[in-house]
Design a protein around this motif. Sequence first.
Motif, PDB file in Angstrom:
ATOM      1  N   GLU A 343       0.803  -1.088   0.034  1.00  8.35           N
ATOM      2  CA  GLU A 343      -0.059   0.080   0.117  1.00  8.35           C
ATOM      3  C   GLU A 343       0.831   1.269  -0.046  1.00  8.35           C
ATOM      4  O   GLU A 343       0.491   2.439  -0.660  1.00  8.35           O
ATOM      5  CB  GLU A 343      -0.909   0.042   1.274  1.00  8.35           C
ATOM      6  CG  GLU A 343      -2.097  -1.020   1.193  1.00  8.35           C
ATOM      7  CD  GLU A 343      -3.157  -0.561   2.169  1.00  8.35           C
ATOM      8  OE1 GLU A 343      -2.919   0.357   3.013  1.00  8.35           O
ATOM      9  OE2 GLU A 343      -4.361  -1.726   2.311  1.00  8.35           O
ATOM     10  N   ASP A 344       2.004   1.220   0.521  1.00 11.02           N
ATOM     11  CA  ASP A 344       2.743   2.454   0.538  1.00 11.02           C
ATOM     12  C   ASP A 344       3.158   3.015  -0.636  1.00 11.02           C
ATOM     13  O   ASP A 344       3.556   4.106  -0.946  1.00 11.02           O
ATOM     14  CB  ASP A 344       4.076   2.087   1.385  1.00 11.02           C
ATOM     15  CG  ASP A 344       3.923   1.809   2.863  1.00 11.02           C
ATOM     16  OD1 ASP A 344       2.924   2.272   3.448  1.00 11.02           O
ATOM     17  OD2 ASP A 344       4.658   1.020   3.530  1.00 11.02           O
ATOM     18  N   ARG A 345       3.283   1.885  -1.759  1.00 10.39           N
ATOM     19  CA  ARG A 345       3.866   2.228  -2.841  1.00 10.39           C
ATOM     20  C   ARG A 345       3.213   3.439  -3.618  1.00 10.39           C
ATOM     21  O   ARG A 345       3.595   4.262  -4.215  1.00 10.39           O
ATOM     22  CB  ARG A 345       3.710   1.172  -3.933  1.00 10.39           C
ATOM     23  CG  ARG A 345       4.512   1.380  -5.487  1.00 10.39           C
ATOM     24  CD  ARG A 345       4.831  -0.072  -6.061  1.00 10.39           C
ATOM     25  NE  ARG A 345       5.305   0.184  -7.363  1.00 10.39           N
ATOM     26  CZ  ARG A 345       6.192  -0.639  -7.842  1.00 10.39           C
ATOM     27  NH1 ARG A 345       6.121  -1.740  -7.471  1.00 10.39           N
ATOM     28  NH2 ARG A 345       7.094  -0.259  -9.072  1.00 10.39           N
ATOM     29  N   GLY A 346       1.865   3.450  -3.510  1.00 12.28           N
ATOM     30  CA  GLY A 346       0.772   4.488  -3.902  1.00 12.28           C
ATOM     31  C   GLY A 346       1.196   5.551  -3.303  1.00 12.28           C
ATOM     32  O   GLY A 346       0.966   6.721  -3.897  1.00 12.28           O
ATOM     33  N   ARG A 347       1.541   5.911  -2.250  1.00 14.68           N
ATOM     34  CA  ARG A 347       2.038   7.263  -1.591  1.00 14.68           C
ATOM     35  C   ARG A 347       3.451   7.358  -1.718  1.00 14.68           C
ATOM     36  O   ARG A 347       3.986   8.572  -1.175  1.00 14.68           O
ATOM     37  CB  ARG A 347       1.635   7.079   0.061  1.00 14.68           C
ATOM     38  CG  ARG A 347       0.196   6.712   0.096  1.00 14.68           C
ATOM     39  CD  ARG A 347      -0.240   6.905   1.550  1.00 14.68           C
ATOM     40  NE  ARG A 347       0.263   5.579   2.294  1.00 14.68           N
ATOM     41  CZ  ARG A 347       0.860   5.700   3.442  1.00 14.68           C
ATOM     42  NH1 ARG A 347       0.776   6.675   4.380  1.00 14.68           N
ATOM     43  NH2 ARG A 347       1.263   4.301   3.889  1.00 14.68           N
ATOM     44  N   PRO A 349       5.457   8.444  -4.888  1.00 17.16           N
ATOM     45  CA  PRO A 349       5.710   8.312  -6.415  1.00 17.16           C
ATOM     46  C   PRO A 349       7.083   8.518  -6.742  1.00 17.16           C
ATOM     47  O   PRO A 349       7.537   7.811  -7.812  1.00 17.16           O
ATOM     48  CB  PRO A 349       4.683   9.736  -6.562  1.00 17.16           C
ATOM     49  CG  PRO A 349       4.917  10.579  -5.287  1.00 17.16           C
ATOM     50  CD  PRO A 349       4.870   9.531  -4.196  1.00 17.16           C
ATOM     51  N   ASP A 352       8.371   4.886  -6.704  1.00 11.81           N
ATOM     52  CA  ASP A 352       7.685   4.121  -7.681  1.00 11.81           C
ATOM     53  C   ASP A 352       8.286   4.370  -9.205  1.00 11.81           C
ATOM     54  O   ASP A 352       8.539   3.646 -10.102  1.00 11.81           O
ATOM     55  CB  ASP A 352       6.160   4.403  -7.674  1.00 11.81           C
ATOM     56  CG  ASP A 352       5.383   3.393  -8.467  1.00 11.81           C
ATOM     57  OD1 ASP A 352       5.807   2.320  -8.986  1.00 11.81           O
ATOM     58  OD2 ASP A 352       4.137   3.624  -8.563  1.00 11.81           O
ATOM     59  N   SER A 421       3.446  13.705  -9.102  1.00 14.15           N
ATOM     60  CA  SER A 421       2.732  12.307  -8.955  1.00 14.15           C
ATOM     61  C   SER A 421       3.093  11.529 -10.187  1.00 14.15           C
ATOM     62  O   SER A 421       3.629  11.800 -11.142  1.00 14.15           O
ATOM     63  CB  SER A 421       1.173  12.841  -9.227  1.00 14.15           C
ATOM     64  OG  SER A 421       0.627  13.535  -8.299  1.00 14.15           O
ATOM     65  N   PHE A 422       2.922  10.292  -9.634  1.00 17.63           N
ATOM     66  CA  PHE A 422       3.302   9.166 -10.510  1.00 17.63           C
ATOM     67  C   PHE A 422       2.488   9.317 -12.008  1.00 17.63           C
ATOM     68  O   PHE A 422       1.354   9.387 -11.902  1.00 17.63           O
ATOM     69  CB  PHE A 422       3.443   7.604 -10.129  1.00 17.63           C
ATOM     70  CG  PHE A 422       3.672   6.706 -10.985  1.00 17.63           C
ATOM     71  CD1 PHE A 422       5.085   6.162 -11.171  1.00 17.63           C
ATOM     72  CD2 PHE A 422       2.782   5.898 -11.754  1.00 17.63           C
ATOM     73  CE1 PHE A 422       5.469   5.240 -12.052  1.00 17.63           C
ATOM     74  CE2 PHE A 422       3.212   5.021 -12.519  1.00 17.63           C
ATOM     75  CZ  PHE A 422       4.424   4.697 -12.695  1.00 17.63           C
ATOM     76  N   ARG A 423       3.057   9.211 -13.126  1.00 18.79           N
ATOM     77  CA  ARG A 423       2.388   8.882 -14.352  1.00 18.79           C
ATOM     78  C   ARG A 423       2.949   7.671 -15.130  1.00 18.79           C
ATOM     79  O   ARG A 423       4.313   7.395 -15.210  1.00 18.79           O
ATOM     80  CB  ARG A 423       2.648  10.306 -15.309  1.00 18.79           C
ATOM     81  CG  ARG A 423       4.090  10.420 -15.715  1.00 18.79           C
ATOM     82  CD  ARG A 423       3.996  11.795 -16.708  1.00 18.79           C
ATOM     83  NE  ARG A 423       5.201  12.076 -17.139  1.00 18.79           N
ATOM     84  CZ  ARG A 423       5.516  13.218 -17.778  1.00 18.79           C
ATOM     85  NH1 ARG A 423       4.525  14.001 -18.192  1.00 18.79           N
ATOM     86  NH2 ARG A 423       6.766  13.352 -18.189  1.00 18.79           N
ATOM     87  N   ARG A 424       2.167   7.077 -15.695  1.00 19.20           N
ATOM     88  CA  ARG A 424       2.477   6.013 -16.635  1.00 19.20           C
ATOM     89  C   ARG A 424       3.238   6.408 -17.937  1.00 19.20           C
ATOM     90  O   ARG A 424       2.724   7.388 -18.409  1.00 19.20           O
ATOM     91  CB  ARG A 424       1.666   4.977 -16.785  1.00 19.20           C
ATOM     92  CG  ARG A 424       0.884   4.531 -15.422  1.00 19.20           C
ATOM     93  CD  ARG A 424      -0.255   3.334 -15.621  1.00 19.20           C
ATOM     94  NE  ARG A 424      -0.670   2.752 -14.608  1.00 19.20           N
ATOM     95  CZ  ARG A 424      -0.008   1.724 -13.747  1.00 19.20           C
ATOM     96  NH1 ARG A 424       1.051   1.335 -14.198  1.00 19.20           N
ATOM     97  NH2 ARG A 424      -0.272   1.448 -12.603  1.00 19.20           N
ATOM     98  N   ARG A 445       6.537  -7.225  -9.290  1.00 23.96           N
ATOM     99  CA  ARG A 445       6.311  -5.811  -8.962  1.00 23.96           C
ATOM    100  C   ARG A 445       6.239  -5.611  -7.515  1.00 23.96           C
ATOM    101  O   ARG A 445       7.036  -4.881  -6.892  1.00 23.96           O
ATOM    102  CB  ARG A 445       4.906  -5.069  -9.532  1.00 23.96           C
ATOM    103  CG  ARG A 445       5.283  -4.701 -11.067  1.00 23.96           C
ATOM    104  CD  ARG A 445       3.778  -4.396 -11.809  1.00 23.96           C
ATOM    105  NE  ARG A 445       3.135  -3.651 -10.786  1.00 23.96           N
ATOM    106  CZ  ARG A 445       3.349  -2.034 -11.068  1.00 23.96           C
ATOM    107  NH1 ARG A 445       4.229  -1.600 -11.881  1.00 23.96           N
ATOM    108  NH2 ARG A 445       2.596  -1.257 -10.151  1.00 23.96           N
TER     109      ARG A 445
END
Length: 493
Positions: A343-347, A349, A352, A421-424, A445
């Motif tokens: 869950e930490d990965r989403g916070r 960026p 990631d 923020s992370f972007r693909r 992953r």
Amino acid sequence: MELLSASLLLLLCLCCILLGSAWKSRNQPGQLPPGPTPLPLLGNVLQLGRANVIHALEKLREKYGPVFTVHLGSRRVVVLCGYQAVKEALVDQAEEFSGRGEIPAFSKDFNGHGVVFANGERWRQLRRFSLTTLRNFGMGKRSIEERIQEEAQCLVEELWKTQGAPFDPIFNLSQAVSNIICSIVFGNRFDYEDEKFIALNKLIFKRFRFAGLTSAQLYNAFPGILGKIPGPHQTGSKCSQEIISFILERIKLQQATLDLNAPQNFIDCFLVKMEQEKQNPATEFSMENLVMATFNLFFAGTETVSTTLRYGFLILLKYPQVQEKIHQEIDAVIGRDRAPTVEDRGRMPYTDATLHEIQRFSDILPMSLPHTVTRDTRFRGYLIPQGTYVYPLLSTVHFDPDGHKDPEAFAPERFLNENGSFRRQNAFLPFSAGKRVCLGEGLARMELFLFLTSILQRFTLRSPVDPQQLSLAPDVSNFGKVPPRYQLCLRQR
């Protein structure tokens, strides 16, 4: 004298026939993509060289465009370059490009069994079973996450023993990642000092490295000849046989204690399925498929992840400012008192983004695995006959200047937007794409994030030499990229 003249004439005629055949196959109305003229028997091997096939193929792209044809020995291969061409084939025409070709120096060990090198109904059944079983045992769920967290702490404790002295992390990382596969396949992990476990991981590393060597490339081009004679090109197969022996030994142990009503791991589940289908003469659930499917999981699940981590740590040694930003994010989001979670990965960026950039930049499977077209296929105005081999060059996706600005630079920021923020990025396919996408993507992953953050939570990585002197050029680069060997020092944070 007359006999000699007749022999020479026969040889000349044979050469003319072979040249004519090669030219005819190259110019079939069909309209294969353009490419260099192949020599009889040799194909384009001389033009591709031996040291760096990827570089040679990229040079051909400059002349013939993003879709072209080459001949590896007598085998005709269509090469796809750049994100757009790869995506149009593997995603937009997924069914047509879903066949699997052979890599003779590697796939001969499998003989069409298992998941990775299988085709048709065998591939469909075994892939479906493997995905279902991995999900049931927690791939993407908390149970697997907990196993990775526990293994990460075991790894941290093992690394702590280095006491800041320089060391090569190659086998530490390999053993930790391998233990995750062991827990899924066998139901238990191994101690890092276990002699059989150490030997297994050395074999897996050696097998992966061999696949990129010149001797393996020659074997792939001329399997009919080299397969029948001894030499260094047989080294990889010898490694495979030892790995297979290890797997067979474990399967026999589990057969002896199997409870059909309570399977505990992947092998148990497969054995249960074998029992259920023992009256089905067409079943794909056989001992040979069990051994090879297990081999697939071991090889794909161990060496790819550990190699990516090893490359990642080398990159962080080279660019300590990137490591410092990850440390700051770990301190802000996770702190020092609890284990990292998925869950930490989403916070996080920046972390990631760095992991994505490590995968893009390291590009450890630059040629992917060969596909074949499952039927005569129209593609970009060409007609590719059924059974033709197709190589999607993932290196040209990850270093595509149309998809990545300044692709030769290591820059996590390319995966961040203006707000941080992370972007693909579309041009990012480390697990390939389409119907043959890696079935362990979710697991890999998870491992990359939890192992990286668990280590950086406790340690600062330092190079015993000036970071400017570190080279990121791969030690081997053909079928797979292997980072150069290096030393690192760990300082407790």
